[in-house]
Motif scaffolding. Structure first.
Motif, PDB file in Angstrom:
ATOM      1  N   ALA A 185       0.829  -1.204   0.000  1.00  0.00           N
ATOM      2  CA  ALA A 185       0.000   0.000   0.000  1.00  0.00           C
ATOM      3  C   ALA A 185       0.866   1.258   0.000  1.00  0.00           C
ATOM      4  O   ALA A 185       0.551   2.241  -0.689  1.00  0.00           O
ATOM      5  N   VAL A 186       1.942   1.233   0.769  1.00  0.00           N
ATOM      6  CA  VAL A 186       2.860   2.381   0.793  1.00  0.00           C
ATOM      7  C   VAL A 186       3.461   2.592  -0.597  1.00  0.00           C
ATOM      8  O   VAL A 186       3.558   3.723  -1.097  1.00  0.00           O
ATOM      9  N   GLY A 187       3.876   1.525  -1.239  1.00  0.00           N
ATOM     10  CA  GLY A 187       4.423   1.628  -2.598  1.00  0.00           C
ATOM     11  C   GLY A 187       3.404   2.189  -3.578  1.00  0.00           C
ATOM     12  O   GLY A 187       3.745   2.992  -4.467  1.00  0.00           O
ATOM     13  N   LEU A 188       2.148   1.784  -3.409  1.00  0.00           N
ATOM     14  CA  LEU A 188       1.077   2.284  -4.262  1.00  0.00           C
ATOM     15  C   LEU A 188       0.895   3.794  -4.086  1.00  0.00           C
ATOM     16  O   LEU A 188       0.789   4.551  -5.066  1.00  0.00           O
ATOM     17  N   LEU A 189       0.891   4.251  -2.841  1.00  0.00           N
ATOM     18  CA  LEU A 189       0.745   5.687  -2.555  1.00  0.00           C
ATOM     19  C   LEU A 189       1.931   6.484  -3.089  1.00  0.00           C
ATOM     20  O   LEU A 189       1.762   7.605  -3.591  1.00  0.00           O
ATOM     21  N   MET A 190       3.130   5.923  -2.978  1.00  0.00           N
ATOM     22  CA  MET A 190       4.323   6.603  -3.505  1.00  0.00           C
ATOM     23  C   MET A 190       4.184   6.858  -5.004  1.00  0.00           C
ATOM     24  O   MET A 190       4.510   7.939  -5.504  1.00  0.00           O
ATOM     25  N   GLY A 191       3.693   5.846  -5.712  1.00  0.00           N
ATOM     26  CA  GLY A 191       3.534   5.994  -7.149  1.00  0.00           C
ATOM     27  C   GLY A 191       2.408   6.938  -7.517  1.00  0.00           C
ATOM     28  O   GLY A 191       2.541   7.743  -8.454  1.00  0.00           O
ATOM     29  N   LYS A 192       1.311   6.878  -6.785  1.00  0.00           N
ATOM     30  CA  LYS A 192       0.143   7.713  -7.094  1.00  0.00           C
ATOM     31  C   LYS A 192       0.416   9.190  -6.838  1.00  0.00           C
ATOM     32  O   LYS A 192      -0.026  10.064  -7.587  1.00  0.00           O
ATOM     33  N   PHE A 193       1.106   9.472  -5.744  1.00  0.00           N
ATOM     34  CA  PHE A 193       1.266  10.863  -5.316  1.00  0.00           C
ATOM     35  C   PHE A 193       2.708  11.377  -5.438  1.00  0.00           C
ATOM     36  O   PHE A 193       3.006  12.475  -4.979  1.00  0.00           O
ATOM     37  N   ASN A 206      -3.109  -2.267   8.688  1.00  0.00           N
ATOM     38  CA  ASN A 206      -3.172  -3.305   7.663  1.00  0.00           C
ATOM     39  C   ASN A 206      -4.571  -3.442   7.070  1.00  0.00           C
ATOM     40  O   ASN A 206      -4.726  -3.829   5.907  1.00  0.00           O
ATOM     41  N   GLU A 207      -5.608  -3.087   7.852  1.00  0.00           N
ATOM     42  CA  GLU A 207      -6.966  -3.125   7.318  1.00  0.00           C
ATOM     43  C   GLU A 207      -7.153  -2.050   6.256  1.00  0.00           C
ATOM     44  O   GLU A 207      -7.758  -2.284   5.203  1.00  0.00           O
ATOM     45  N   VAL A 208      -6.635  -0.845   6.543  1.00  0.00           N
ATOM     46  CA  VAL A 208      -6.708   0.242   5.574  1.00  0.00           C
ATOM     47  C   VAL A 208      -5.887  -0.103   4.331  1.00  0.00           C
ATOM     48  O   VAL A 208      -6.302   0.136   3.187  1.00  0.00           O
ATOM     49  N   ALA A 209      -4.707  -0.689   4.557  1.00  0.00           N
ATOM     50  CA  ALA A 209      -3.851  -1.083   3.438  1.00  0.00           C
ATOM     51  C   ALA A 209      -4.546  -2.115   2.561  1.00  0.00           C
ATOM     52  O   ALA A 209      -4.520  -2.025   1.318  1.00  0.00           O
ATOM     53  N   ASP A 210      -5.192  -3.081   3.181  1.00  0.00           N
ATOM     54  CA  ASP A 210      -5.896  -4.127   2.443  1.00  0.00           C
ATOM     55  C   ASP A 210      -7.032  -3.519   1.616  1.00  0.00           C
ATOM     56  O   ASP A 210      -7.249  -3.891   0.461  1.00  0.00           O
TER      57      ASP A 210
END
Length: 210
Positions: free
Chosen positions: A152-160, A183-187
């Motif tokens: 999820a962190v990697g996804l946010l890095m790419g998006k923003f 982890n619930e938010v990440a999922d």
């Protein structure tokens, strides 16, 4: 204010000899344990189906279902630890007991002086095994949660177009504000991204067919 007394450990004793069954029950109950008995493997399975005991003490040689067969059923279908009682004290019997996963092995005839130390050592080993399994489950859950958060962190890095620390802090702050685990938010974020990707593929397919 006094705390409630700790629940007694519940022990299932299985033997087709009623005299030995009574003796074992009396000795183990006198040591402070709750006991439940069965005169056969089939009866023992019925007892376990109503509620798993903390440990089972099994006679190896019984008519019908043997103690080894019963142990295999307990190992496959329950989390009940068990130790064996046997009239034979040879190395092959001990090897079979170990192969079936027994936490202890007692040779008949059994007297109270030998029974309780061996029984309590088996119960302590069963507790250690339970704790190891619990720790393994917790570790696996933590590793899975860590993988989800990292993705999820990697996804946010790419998006923003941001760095890892900032992405993690935003994800953590959002989890805290919504009173949820990170982890619930990440999922949820990963699931949403997967859905968006599927919709994107659907739109692309539609455009091709026009």
């Amino acid at each position: 204010m006094t705390s409630a007394p700790a629940a007694k450990r519940r022990i299932l004793i299985v033997d087709d000899d009623p005299h030995l069954l009574q003796f074992l029950t009396e000795v183990i109950a006198h040591a402070g344990y709750d006991t439940v008995t069965a005169g056969s493997g089939e009866e023992a399975l019925q007892v376990v189906a109503k509620g798993e005991p903390d440990m089972a003490l099994l006679d190896i040689t019984m008519p019908g279902m043997s103690g080894l067969e019963l142990a295999a059923r307990l190992k496959a279908d329950t989390s009940v630890p068990f130790m064996f009682l046997s009239a034979v004290g040879d190395s092959e019997s001990a090897r079979q007991a170990a192969a079936h996963g027994a936490v202890g092995y007692l040779v008949k005839p059994v007297d109270a002086a030998r029974l309780m130390p061996a029984f309590e050592a088996g119960l302590a080993r069963a507790d250690d095994i339970r704790q190891l399994r619990r720790t393994e489950l917790n570790l696996n859950a933590a590793l899975a949660a860590g993988r989800e958060t990292s993705l999820a962190v990697g996804l946010l890095m790419g998006k923003f177009q941001t760095d890892r620390n900032t992405a993690f802090e935003v994800l953590r702050d959002h989890a805290r504000s919504s009173r949820r685990k990170i982890n619930e938010v990440a999922d949820q974020l990963l699931a949403a991204e997967e859905t968006l990707n599927s919709l994107h593929a659907g739109f692309a397919q539609r455009l091709k067919t026009k």
